[in-house]
Design a protein around this motif. Structure first.
Motif, PDB file in Angstrom:
ATOM      1  N   LYS A   1       0.933  -0.831   0.242  1.00 18.71           N
ATOM      2  CA  LYS A   1      -0.546   0.222  -0.055  1.00 18.71           C
ATOM      3  C   LYS A   1       0.591   0.948  -0.101  1.00 18.71           C
ATOM      4  CE  LYS A   1      -1.477  -1.134   4.118  1.00 18.71           C
ATOM      5  NZ  LYS A   1      -0.905  -2.479   4.122  1.00 18.71           N
ATOM      6  N   SER A   2       1.869   1.374   0.885  1.00 22.33           N
ATOM      7  CA  SER A   2       3.033   2.204   1.402  1.00 22.33           C
ATOM      8  C   SER A   2       3.201   2.538  -0.281  1.00 22.33           C
ATOM      9  CB  SER A   2       3.992   2.684   1.881  1.00 22.33           C
ATOM     10  OG  SER A   2       3.260   2.010   3.202  1.00 22.33           O
ATOM     11  N   THR A   3       3.822   1.337  -0.721  1.00 18.91           N
ATOM     12  CA  THR A   3       4.573   1.163  -2.315  1.00 18.91           C
ATOM     13  C   THR A   3       4.030   1.771  -3.571  1.00 18.91           C
ATOM     14  OG1 THR A   3       5.577  -0.657  -1.412  1.00 18.91           O
ATOM     15  CG2 THR A   3       5.732  -0.098  -3.171  1.00 18.91           C
TER      16      THR A   3
ATOM     17  N   MET B   1      -2.750  10.453   2.147  1.00 16.51           N
ATOM     18  CA  MET B   1      -1.889  10.201   3.396  1.00 16.51           C
ATOM     19  C   MET B   1      -1.527   8.726   3.348  1.00 16.51           C
ATOM     20  SD  MET B   1      -5.211  12.178   5.550  1.00 16.51           S
ATOM     21  CE  MET B   1      -5.193  13.722   4.279  1.00 16.51           C
ATOM     22  N   ASP B   2      -0.446   8.269   4.061  1.00 17.49           N
ATOM     23  CA  ASP B   2      -0.065   6.894   4.092  1.00 17.49           C
ATOM     24  C   ASP B   2      -0.560   7.038   5.934  1.00 17.49           C
ATOM     25  OD1 ASP B   2       0.793   4.746   3.869  1.00 17.49           O
ATOM     26  OD2 ASP B   2       2.596   5.049   3.485  1.00 17.49           O
ATOM     27  N   GLU B   3      -1.180   6.095   6.391  1.00 19.72           N
ATOM     28  CA  GLU B   3      -1.530   6.003   7.565  1.00 19.72           C
ATOM     29  C   GLU B   3      -1.662   7.349   8.508  1.00 19.72           C
ATOM     30  OE1 GLU B   3      -0.294   2.488   9.496  1.00 19.72           O
ATOM     31  OE2 GLU B   3       0.431   1.766   7.675  1.00 19.72           O
ATOM     32  N   PRO B   4      -2.635   8.487   8.517  1.00 24.28           N
ATOM     33  CA  PRO B   4      -2.531   8.817   9.027  1.00 24.28           C
ATOM     34  C   PRO B   4      -2.634   8.995  10.606  1.00 24.28           C
ATOM     35  CG  PRO B   4      -4.196   9.491   7.342  1.00 24.28           C
ATOM     36  CD  PRO B   4      -3.511   8.387   7.258  1.00 24.28           C
TER      37      PRO B   4
HETATM   38 MG   LIG Z   1       2.912   1.397   4.620  1.00 30.48          MG
END
Ligand SMILES: [Mg+2]
Ligand SMILES: Nc1ncnc2c1ncn2[C@@H]1O[C@H](COP(=O)(O)OP(=O)(O)OP(=O)(O)O)[C@@H](O)[C@H]1O
Lengths: 300, 307
Positions: free
Chosen positions: B91-93, B217-220
């Motif tokens: 997901k982050s990638t 937003m990555d796991e904000p």
């Molecule tokens: Mg991640």
């Protein structure tokens, strides 16, 4: 003793084992303490010795008078102190931009795995360990004579000392730059800042306290160096102040060298006094570095 | 190269808008127009929802190790799109492909097409700096700059050379970030003195200050308490009026509460080679994902049966 009951015996056994442990512990600590004290005692003895010899000679007159070959009472270190301060400033002007730029390049731009940057890295590490007299020879061959041919002048001295401490400045600056967390860079780049803006406005300000500390420590090493200045042919005795960067000059370590090697032992006290002046300068600089580190160092 | 990012979509956009609105669009004289000018336009009329992103067979490889593969889906304007899935599914990638943050990782290489308003962000002539001007990002860990609150917000507008009254830009960003009332009396104090939740809202406000088109937003909220989380969720719902939002979250309720569409990814790290690469299972309206998903694995995941 006969009053000690049976149980006491077994307790004694337990205690003895632990006391053996404690002895070991104690010995280890003593050994460490001894190591610490070797350095400390030697330093203290040196300082004390110098103080006894020279403290009475340190005065305003001493630092505002030119040296004298004939009168140990009226000799001074004016030209040497001024020379040293000039050297320091010139040296800083040289090493800060060059050292910081190199550090920025190596940390932020260079591909860390490339052969070239690894070669540069190893070289810098090695250069930091090269004896200072070798830098003196380098300065003599390339700056005083040779391609630059400046002669034994202030600028030549500053460049030679600058080359000598440049590796230290680069290493310290790299560490300070590396200590700025990558989340700061990411935050800046994610806002659309260019890499250059990110470095200039986020990374360098964040690394500044560390860089400044390193530069001060490098300069304090530079102004204590004697050998390179002797090799490039700086004056050890000068009854004049340098007025420009292409003037001949002398410096504190050279003045000390001159006083101490005088056949007349009367000059020894002046030598000790000059050492006190130089030490005081170094203490002030190091205190400045510590202050900067404590005051501005960031805990990210 | 900036112009190619900005002009192409604008043309499409304008044509689409021309049909629904009489608002004269800037740049009709052929001037380059920044994307943000249309981002704050009126909401598209129902039924004419636009895809701002079109991912086509996107794959990311770190060195020689693939992390995600064959991701194809659109992301729509003025929606919140949630990316969910077990840890390590990429997901982050993937979200970092959407503003070319992956460029910062030398080992990462991206294949496929990440089209943004019809322009592939990974085309050679695209400048990642220009991309990031239009696409803001908020990270998992709040990362305020070691500066004052004011300077944190003003940094973006300053480096982009935005003109206008900086005080007003800062105030408006802090208001949009639901932070103004809490910090208006301490704008000149260091941002490190704020609570974690405030810092994260500062980071959101900081991203808003440059008026981006999209916010990633990555796991904000992963480091925040429920109250701060709630405030940020409210904030996101407000923001989607004007922005498009993509959010990565491990919190199912959060995805269910805020998002319009949810993409579920999966990876089988223990499985055979080809399954160890993250991939998309399904993308559906959030309600469907949580009540009646197409894929059994999605149902298992959202109901907590695995992962
Ligand atoms: Mg991640
Ligand atoms: N910088 C990197 N270098 C090499 N491999 C990486 C890097 N970042 C991520 N990976 C690998 O890519 C895969 C996907 O990672 P990613 O961080 O995208 O997962 P994620 O879905 O965000 O997980 P999480 O939910 O735990 O944040 C993982 O197998 C991870 O090990």
């Amino acid at each position: 003793m006969s009053a000690v009951p049976e149980a006491g015996l077994s307790r004694k056994v337990v205690e003895r084992a632990s006391s053996g442990q404690r002895t070991k512990d104690l010995m280890f600590r003593l050994a460490l303490l001894f190591s610490v004290s070797v350095g400390f005692v030697v330093l203290a003895a040196l300082v004390l010795d110098v103080m006894i010899d020279g403290a009475s000679r340190v005065s305003l007159d001493f630092i505002t008078s030119f040296p004298s070959r004939i009168s140990p009472e009226s000799t001074g270190v004016k030209s040497a102190l001024i020379g040293t301060i000039y050297l320091m400033v010139l040296c800083a002007v040289f090493i800060v931009p060059v050292g910081v730029a190199t550090a920025v390049y190596l940390e932020e731009y260079a591909n860390r795995d490339s052969r070239l940057s690894r070669l540069i890295e190893v070289n810098i590490q090695n250069l930091a360990a090269v004896p200072s007299v070798v830098y003196g020879i380098l300065g003599l061959a390339f700056i005083v004579r040779g391609p630059l041919g400046l002669g034994p002048v202030l600028l030549a001295g500053a460049l030679t000392l600058g080359l000598l401490v440049l590796p230290v400045v680069i290493i310290v600056s790299r560490e300070a730059i590396r200590a700025v967390p990558s989340s700061i860079r990411e935050g800046s780049l994610a806002l659309g800042a260019t890499q250059w803006q990110t470095i200039w406005k986020q990374v360098l300000p964040g690394a500044l306290p560390g860089i400044a500390t390193g530069v001060i420590l490098a300069l304090s090493r530079a102004i204590g160096e004697t050998a390179p200045l002797l090799v490039i042919g700086a004056a050890t005795f000068a009854r004049f102040n340098p007025e420009g960067i292409t003037d001949r000059f002398t410096a504190m370590p050279l003045a000390i060298f001159e006083f101490i090697s005088d056949a007349d032992t009367e000059f020894r006290a002046a030598g000790a006094a000059a050492i006190i002046v130089l030490l005081a300068l170094l203490v002030v600089m190091n205190a400045g570095a510590i202050f900067l580190r404590n005051r501005y160092e960031r805990k990210w | 190269m900036a112009e190619r990012v900005t002009q192409e979509p604008d043309r499409q956009e304008r044509e689409a808008q021309a049909a629904t609105s009489a608002v004269p669009s800037a740049g009709s004289d052929g001037q380059p127009v920044a994307l943000q000018t249309e981002a704050h336009g009126q909401k598209p009329a129902a039924g004419t929802r636009e895809a701002i992103y079109d991912l086509d067979d996107v794959g990311v490889t770190y060195g020689s190790v693939p992390a995600v593969r064959e991701v194809t889906f659109p992301i729509y304007q003025h929606e919140i799109t949630a990316l969910i899935g077990p840890s390590g599914c990429g997901k982050s990638t993937l979200i970092r492909c959407l503003n070319r943050m992956n460029d910062l990782i030398p080992a990462a290489s991206v294949t496929g097409k990440v089209s943004y308003h019809g322009q592939n962000l990974y085309d050679d002539e695209i400048d990642p700096v220009q991309v990031r001007k239009h696409i803001g990002m908020v990270f998992q860990k709040p990362n305020p700059f070691p500066k004052t609150i004011y300077d944190n917000i003003a940094f973006g507008p300053r480096v982009l050379g935005m003109d206008g009254n900086m005080d007003e830009i800062v105030e408006s960003a802090l208001r949009r970030g639901a932070l103004w009332d809490e910090v208006k009396d301490r704008l000149k104090t260091n941002a490190f003195g704020m609570s974690g939740g405030q810092q994260q809202r500062l980071c959101i406000a900081r991203a808003l200050a440059t008026s981006p088109d999209v916010i990633l937003m990555d796991e904000p909220c992963s480091a925040l308490d429920p109250i701060s989380t709630g405030r940020i969720e409210d904030l996101m719902l407000e923001l989607k009026e004007n922005y498009s939002i993509v959010i990565v979250t491990h919190n199912m309720q959060q995805a269910a509460r805020v998002s319009d569409r949810t993409a579920f990814f999966i990876v089988d790290l223990k499985g055979e080679e080809s399954h160890r690469i993250g991939h998309l299972v399904e993308l559906s309206p959030t309600e469907k994902i949580f009540t009646n998903p197409d894929d059994q694995r999605t149902e298992d995941y959202v109901t907590g049966k695995f992962g």
